[in-house]
Design an enzyme around this catalytic site. Structure first.
Site, mmCIF file in Angstrom:
data_model
loop_
_atom_site.group_PDB
_atom_site.id
_atom_site.type_symbol
_atom_site.label_atom_id
_atom_site.label_comp_id
_atom_site.label_asym_id
_atom_site.label_seq_id
_atom_site.Cartn_x
_atom_site.Cartn_y
_atom_site.Cartn_z
ATOM 1 N N TRP A 1 10.286 24.881 -32.136
ATOM 2 C CA TRP A 1 9.730 24.510 -30.819
ATOM 3 C C TRP A 1 8.823 23.302 -30.934
ATOM 4 C CZ3 TRP A 1 12.773 25.794 -27.303
ATOM 5 C CH2 TRP A 1 13.497 26.994 -27.404
ATOM 6 N N ASP B 1 1.360 24.752 -26.688
ATOM 7 C CA ASP B 1 2.492 25.499 -26.154
ATOM 8 C C ASP B 1 2.259 26.983 -26.472
ATOM 9 O OD1 ASP B 1 4.885 26.746 -25.592
ATOM 10 O OD2 ASP B 1 6.129 25.450 -26.866
ATOM 11 N N LYS C 1 8.350 35.481 -21.358
ATOM 12 C CA LYS C 1 8.089 36.414 -22.458
ATOM 13 C C LYS C 1 6.986 37.401 -22.063
ATOM 14 C CE LYS C 1 9.525 32.544 -25.080
ATOM 15 N NZ LYS C 1 10.915 32.834 -25.109
HETATM 16 N N1 PMP Z 1 8.279 26.898 -26.561
HETATM 17 C C1 PMP Z 1 8.415 28.107 -27.139
HETATM 18 C C2 PMP Z 1 7.401 28.548 -28.135
HETATM 19 C C3 PMP Z 1 9.504 28.910 -26.789
HETATM 20 O O1 PMP Z 1 9.653 30.121 -27.364
HETATM 21 C C4 PMP Z 1 10.439 28.459 -25.836
HETATM 22 C C5 PMP Z 1 11.608 29.295 -25.370
HETATM 23 N N2 PMP Z 1 12.019 30.295 -26.143
HETATM 24 C C6 PMP Z 1 10.260 27.186 -25.292
HETATM 25 C C7 PMP Z 1 9.177 26.450 -25.661
HETATM 26 C C8 PMP Z 1 11.247 26.631 -24.294
HETATM 27 O O2 PMP Z 1 11.046 27.257 -23.096
HETATM 28 P P1 PMP Z 1 12.029 27.066 -21.856
HETATM 29 O O3 PMP Z 1 13.313 27.720 -22.211
HETATM 30 O O4 PMP Z 1 11.267 27.754 -20.759
HETATM 31 O O5 PMP Z 1 12.175 25.605 -21.621
#
Ligand code: PMP
Length: 357
Positions: A101, A169, A193
């Protein structure tokens, strides 16, 4: 209905009480004879929902007045770009690279300025959180991912970035523990989540960053505009925000974030303890940096992992397959996972070990 325990990483388990309340109100919200999904986002009823969601968040996280709370769309992935668009403007930003991420955030930031990697754990397959950082002298902000959902590592404390805004994030650990909001310039998180269904992304941003943000951006990507319009510049994801409100009320009912944190610690300890006392399961994250939300582990072979996941599924434990990019197993134990679910999983793991060791 047979019992299913949901260990998916996201979209993920939501509290049963929240789902039941939403079900009860689905066709008739507030005695209107209409669903919350069917009414104007400018109506008195929806205004109350979004304002209550904001107030509850401010209460639970103790968010000071000089921060804006925004409910946006486009997922956390849009924030990967929106942050540098608004705050970087060709300058330099420091990024801490702890996994998949963080890497995605870095990739987007590079489109808008210079990215300096202040620390990385890529040398050991992102199995730990770095504890030494080389911050630049002129960074517009420092970015990190508080919990790497795929790797299963989590910042237990946050680095001191001095006057440089810390941008985090928190998609997979928001509302899982207490936080000192004043340490952060900007926090963002997809809801799916710990907060609600997919479709809404929370941004908590300090007023100074809004004031310093670029003023030549397209409307939907401007923090300034969304803050001015209180997240109602265009139609927001009304139903998702309504569920977030219910989840926040549920957290309040549990006793707030101190209670949630203690409960999450207990669940994670139970699972890690089982892994540590086993000869079959092996945790993939460095002990000090283990995630309380996403417990990642391996078995001795991929065949045995496949067998474990298949038998677990048959026994009612779903979502235990690790992310396709890393393989292995992962049990996501967000706020809504009851203790009973972790206890049942641990019992299943012990029985599987007996039969397969
Ligand atoms: N950051 C983290 C830590 C994530 O776990 C995720 C999705 N699993 C995201 C960003 C991306 O999120 P989205 O699918 O809402 O764009």
């Amino acid at each position: 209905m047979s019992k299913t325990y949901n260990f998916y990483a996201g979209p993920a388990i939501l509290p049963q009480d929240v789902m039941k309340k939403a079900q009860n109100e689905l066709l008739d919200f507030n005695h209107m004879g209409l669903s919350i999904m069917e009414i104007s986002h400018r109506s008195k009823e929806f205004t109350e929902v979004i304002e209550t969601a904001e107030t509850k968040l401010r209460d639970l996280l103790n968010i000071p007045e000089d921060y804006s709370v925004l409910f946006l769309q486009g997922g956390a992935s849009t924030q990967f770009a929106m942050i540098p668009m608004n705050l970087l403007q060709g300058g330099t930003a420091d990024y801490i690279n702890t996994g998949a991420w963080a890497k995605k955030a870095i990739k987007e930031a590079k489109l808008f300025g210079n990215v300096h990697i202040a620390a990385s754990s890529e040398d050991r397959e992102f199995s730990y959180i770095p504890d030494r950082f080389q911050f630049s002298t002129d960074a517009a902000y420092v970015h990190l991912t508080s919990n790497e959902t795929i790797g299963g590592i989590q910042f237990q404390t946050f680095p001191d970035t001095g006057d440089v805004p810390l941008v985090v994030d928190m998609s997979s650990d928001i509302l899982s523990r207490r936080l000192d909001i004043t340490r952060f310039g900007l926090i963002y998180a997809g809801a799916q989540k710990n907060m609600g269904p997919a479709g809404v992304t929370l941004v908590i941003i300090h007023r100074d960053l809004i004031e310093a943000s670029a003023d030549n951006l397209t409307s939907m990507l401007s923090y300034r505009l969304h803050a001015e319009k209180k997240s109602l510049y265009n139609t927001p994801p009304c139903f998702a925000i309504y569920i977030v409100k219910l989840v926040l009320e549920w957290i309040e009912g549990l006793g707030g974030l101190a209670a949630v944190e203690a409960f999450n610690n207990e669940k994670a300890a139970m699972l890690y303890d089982t892994i540590d006392h086993s000869r079959l399961y092996r945790g993939t994250a460095a002990e000090a940096d283990r995630s309380k939300m996403n417990v990642t582990f391996r078995l001795s072979s991929e065949d045995l992992e496949a067998k474990f996941i298949a038998e677990a599924k048959q026994a009612g434990f779903v979502g235990l397959k690790g992310h396709r990019s890393v393989g292995g197993c992962r049990a996501s134990i967000y706020n809504a996972m009851p203790l009973e679910g972790v206890k049942a999983l641990v019992e299943f793991m012990r029985a599987f070990e007996k039969d397969n060791a």
